[in-house]
Scaffold this motif. Sequence first.
Motif, mmCIF file in Angstrom:
data_model
loop_
_atom_site.group_PDB
_atom_site.id
_atom_site.type_symbol
_atom_site.label_atom_id
_atom_site.label_comp_id
_atom_site.label_asym_id
_atom_site.label_seq_id
_atom_site.Cartn_x
_atom_site.Cartn_y
_atom_site.Cartn_z
ATOM 1 N N THR A 27 31.555 35.996 41.411
ATOM 2 C CA THR A 27 32.248 35.640 42.242
ATOM 3 C C THR A 27 34.322 36.272 42.198
ATOM 4 O O THR A 27 34.040 36.739 42.983
ATOM 5 C CB THR A 27 32.802 34.768 43.849
ATOM 6 O OG1 THR A 27 33.133 33.415 42.306
ATOM 7 C CG2 THR A 27 31.394 34.143 43.502
ATOM 8 N N TYR A 28 34.235 36.590 40.489
ATOM 9 C CA TYR A 28 35.519 37.382 40.570
ATOM 10 C C TYR A 28 35.682 38.840 40.266
ATOM 11 O O TYR A 28 34.865 39.332 39.638
ATOM 12 C CB TYR A 28 35.631 36.716 38.822
ATOM 13 C CG TYR A 28 35.851 34.912 38.482
ATOM 14 C CD1 TYR A 28 36.750 34.267 39.378
ATOM 15 C CD2 TYR A 28 35.046 34.577 37.825
ATOM 16 C CE1 TYR A 28 36.564 32.867 39.295
ATOM 17 C CE2 TYR A 28 35.097 32.984 37.469
ATOM 18 C CZ TYR A 28 35.995 32.038 38.474
ATOM 19 O OH TYR A 28 36.156 30.791 38.570
ATOM 20 N N LYS A 29 36.680 39.045 40.754
ATOM 21 C CA LYS A 29 36.655 40.359 40.706
ATOM 22 C C LYS A 29 38.179 40.924 40.332
ATOM 23 O O LYS A 29 38.689 40.002 40.972
ATOM 24 C CB LYS A 29 36.110 40.721 42.181
ATOM 25 C CG LYS A 29 34.727 40.401 42.413
ATOM 26 C CD LYS A 29 34.566 41.037 44.238
ATOM 27 C CE LYS A 29 33.181 40.845 43.972
ATOM 28 N NZ LYS A 29 32.901 40.782 45.458
ATOM 29 N N ASN A 31 41.060 42.870 41.933
ATOM 30 C CA ASN A 31 41.176 42.981 43.529
ATOM 31 C C ASN A 31 41.951 44.319 43.762
ATOM 32 O O ASN A 31 42.174 45.017 44.363
ATOM 33 C CB ASN A 31 42.084 42.233 44.157
ATOM 34 C CG ASN A 31 43.903 41.950 43.462
ATOM 35 O OD1 ASN A 31 44.168 42.687 42.715
ATOM 36 N ND2 ASN A 31 44.794 41.034 43.459
ATOM 37 N N SER A 76 32.923 40.827 30.871
ATOM 38 C CA SER A 76 33.010 40.944 32.246
ATOM 39 C C SER A 76 34.369 39.863 32.991
ATOM 40 O O SER A 76 34.716 39.312 32.239
ATOM 41 C CB SER A 76 31.638 40.916 32.973
ATOM 42 O OG SER A 76 31.859 39.252 32.788
ATOM 43 N N GLN A 77 34.236 39.947 34.421
ATOM 44 C CA GLN A 77 34.995 38.839 35.767
ATOM 45 C C GLN A 77 34.822 37.555 35.107
ATOM 46 O O GLN A 77 35.745 36.699 35.233
ATOM 47 C CB GLN A 77 35.421 39.583 36.645
ATOM 48 C CG GLN A 77 36.276 40.451 36.810
ATOM 49 C CD GLN A 77 37.710 40.580 35.986
ATOM 50 O OE1 GLN A 77 38.276 39.796 36.011
ATOM 51 N NE2 GLN A 77 37.708 41.822 35.277
ATOM 52 N N GLY A 106 37.791 35.873 34.664
ATOM 53 C CA GLY A 106 38.155 36.765 36.602
ATOM 54 C C GLY A 106 39.477 35.540 37.036
ATOM 55 O O GLY A 106 39.660 35.553 38.223
ATOM 56 N N LYS A 113 42.919 41.195 33.665
ATOM 57 C CA LYS A 113 41.333 41.894 34.478
ATOM 58 C C LYS A 113 40.970 42.431 34.354
ATOM 59 O O LYS A 113 40.591 42.863 34.268
ATOM 60 C CB LYS A 113 41.885 40.604 35.886
ATOM 61 C CG LYS A 113 41.744 39.100 36.186
ATOM 62 C CD LYS A 113 41.614 39.029 37.757
ATOM 63 C CE LYS A 113 41.788 38.164 38.174
ATOM 64 N NZ LYS A 113 40.981 38.261 39.578
#
Length: 165
Positions: A27-29, A31, A76-77, A106, A113
Motif C-alpha cells: 500500500t506504500y506509494k 506520492n 520497492s516501496q 515506503g 522513496k
Amino acid sequence: MRILSIVLVAVSALFLSGCLKSTAGCTYKVNGTVASSSEEQAIVTYLTSNGLTATKHSSNMYYQILADGTGTASPSQCSAILINYSGKLTNGTVFDSQTSQVFTLGTLIEGWKVGIPLIKKGGQIRLFIPPSLGYGSQDIKDNSGNVVIPGNSILIFDITLTDFQ
C-alpha cells in the motif's frame, strides 16, 4: 458449553488470521510530489557554489550515484532496507548518522522513496532533497526540544544500501 466452544473457535480464527500474510499487496506509494522551482533553484545554487555536479530527478531532487551496487534488483516501496546513512544541512551541520538501520522504504520521507530505488544492493547515493520532499516547513526537534532540522531546509543524505528484502 456450546457458547464457550463458539468463542474459542472465534478467538482461534482471529489469532490465526493475524499470522497470515496479507494478499492485498503493497500500500506504500511515491506520492509524486514535485518540488517548486524556487526549491530546485536553491539546490542548484548550493551545488554550483560548492563545485558539485548532480543529476536532476523528475521530482526536482538532485542526486549523485557514488556506487551503483550489484545485481539487477532495486528495492520497492514495501522493501525492508538495511542502510547506513548520514544526514546534514547545507551549512555542514550533521543532524543524524546511523549504521545498520532497518526501515520499510515506503514509510520514509519522499526524497528517500524516490532516491533509494535508484541504486542496488551495496550501492551508495548522495541525495540533495528539497524541503517539500523532506520535512517541509516544520522544524524537527530532538527529545530535548532543540531544533535539529529547521523548517524549509535542504537535506543532504549519504546513503549506503547494505541489503533489502
